[in-house]
Scaffold this motif. Structure first.
Motif, short mmCIF file in Angstrom:
data_model
loop_
_atom_site.label_atom_id
_atom_site.label_comp_id
_atom_site.label_asym_id
_atom_site.label_seq_id
_atom_site.Cartn_x
_atom_site.Cartn_y
_atom_site.Cartn_z
N ARG A 181 0.78 -1.26 0.15
CA ARG A 181 0.01 -0.11 0.05
C ARG A 181 0.88 1.15 -0.15
NH1 ARG A 181 -2.65 -0.10 6.20
NH2 ARG A 181 -0.80 1.03 7.22
N SER A 189 -7.20 6.49 1.17
CA SER A 189 -8.08 5.74 0.66
C SER A 189 -9.79 6.24 0.72
CB SER A 189 -8.12 4.14 1.37
OG SER A 189 -8.27 4.52 2.74
N ARG A 239 -6.50 -0.99 -5.16
CA ARG A 239 -7.24 -1.14 -3.85
C ARG A 239 -8.03 -2.56 -3.78
NH1 ARG A 239 -10.24 3.22 -1.58
NH2 ARG A 239 -11.12 2.22 0.30
#
Length: 326
Positions: A181, A189, A239
């Motif tokens: 990430r 996010s 994602r």
């Protein structure tokens, strides 16, 4: 600005140094010179160059080879990158006897696809498999195979190895600043969820990702193959990929992880925790001054990192070639 678009008219990958061979054009000369790859093309190094078709994409591919390769190293670049930026790593690998496969990811460099995006991270992995299959059919990639990936490239290689488990054909992987990430993901996010229905791209911010100021200036000012925006389609694909990676079973594959502690691109401490769980045999080398783009760090840092890489590869495949200074 330099325009390399004429190279997109080249055909399938073929030997580039055969007199009169189609791939050899003034445009290729200019490309190799611009990215300082030309000095690596010596009498003892061969080059195949051109395109491979994979999963609906045309992938710009190069295969560099010393006279007697000890195996094949597949180099997979990071987001916003392309293979032309990997000359330092290519030089090291060639000097140590590796045949080296480099390719531009879809949407990057001279490969086809919408710039700087992908619909699904699985497309990257499927392109890698298709590329390996075609090059293997042509007898261009002797085993053993090792994978070396930078950031997103490391994510692609790790996913491939974990999914294939004991059937994986990798002899080992080197993951450089691996992406799981990005930095600040818990906050960004939420912004992505809010913004993605309304906007498709964000302007790229050129933050120094290496302590080599010449390299960072080159990216901003002299590289025509850089995208100037981040696509939210790519972020959405990332994602969806993250929980898939985390859910995969662990692997005993030999792995080296190189990581800079000044990395402001990925959430490196969190990522290392994930990657060392997935690869419990992994060797980890952290450099206190290195940033994100490890293959283009300042020379003193880069040499330390490359020496770690060389030691790891020598453990996998003993090297009979004596390196300078040894």
């Amino acid at each position: 600005m330099t325009d390399f678009a004429p190279l997109q008219a080249l055909g399938p990958i073929a030997p580039a140094r055969v007199p009169g061979n189609t791939p050899w054009t003034p445009h290729l000369d200019h490309y190799l010179a611009h990215y300082q790859l030309a000095p690596l093309l010596t009498d003892h190094v061969g080059l195949h160059v051109g395109y491979l078709d994979a999963r609906g994409f045309r992938l710009w591919t190069q295969v560099w080879s010393p006279t007697t390769p000890r195996g094949t190293a597949f180099v997979v670049h990071g987001y916003f990158d392309h293979l032309g930026l990997y000359r330092h790593l290519l030089d090291r690998l060639l000097s140590e006897g590796w045949r080296v496969v480099l390719w531009d990811l879809p949407g990057h460099g001279l490969s086809s696809g919408e710039r700087a995006t992908i619909d699904d991270f699985d497309d990257y992995g499927e392109c890698l498999v298709a590329l390996q299959s075609q090059l293997d059919d042509q007898g261009l990639i002797p085993k053993p195979w090792v994978g070396i990936g930078q950031s997103t490239g490391a994510a692609i290689l790790a996913t491939d190895a974990l999914r294939n488990g004991q059937t994986s054909e990798w002899h080992g992987l080197a993951l450089l600043a691996p992406l799981v990430r990005p930095l600040g993901w818990p906050q960004s996010s939420w912004l992505h969820r809010l913004a993605s229905p309304f906007i498709t791209t964000l302007p790229r911010k050129y933050r120094p990702n290496s302590s080599d100021s010449d390299f960072t200036a080159f990216l901003r000012e002299a590289d025509p193959l850089q995208a100037d925006y981040l696509t939210l389609t790519w972020v959405s694909a990332m994602r969806r990929w993250m929980p898939q990676l985390i859910a995969l079973p662990e692997s005993e594959l030999p792995v080296l992880i190189l990581q800079g502690e000044q990395d402001l691109t990925v959430d490196w401490a969190w990522n290392l925790e994930v990657m060392t769980r997935k690869f419990p045999c992994a060797q980890v080398h952290r450099h206190p001054e290195a940033r994100h783009h490890l293959v283009n760090e300042a020379e003193p840092i880069r040499q330390i990192l490359f020496n770690e890489l060389s030691r790891f590869l020598d453990q996998l495949v003993p090297n009979d070639i004596e390196r300078p200074g040894t």
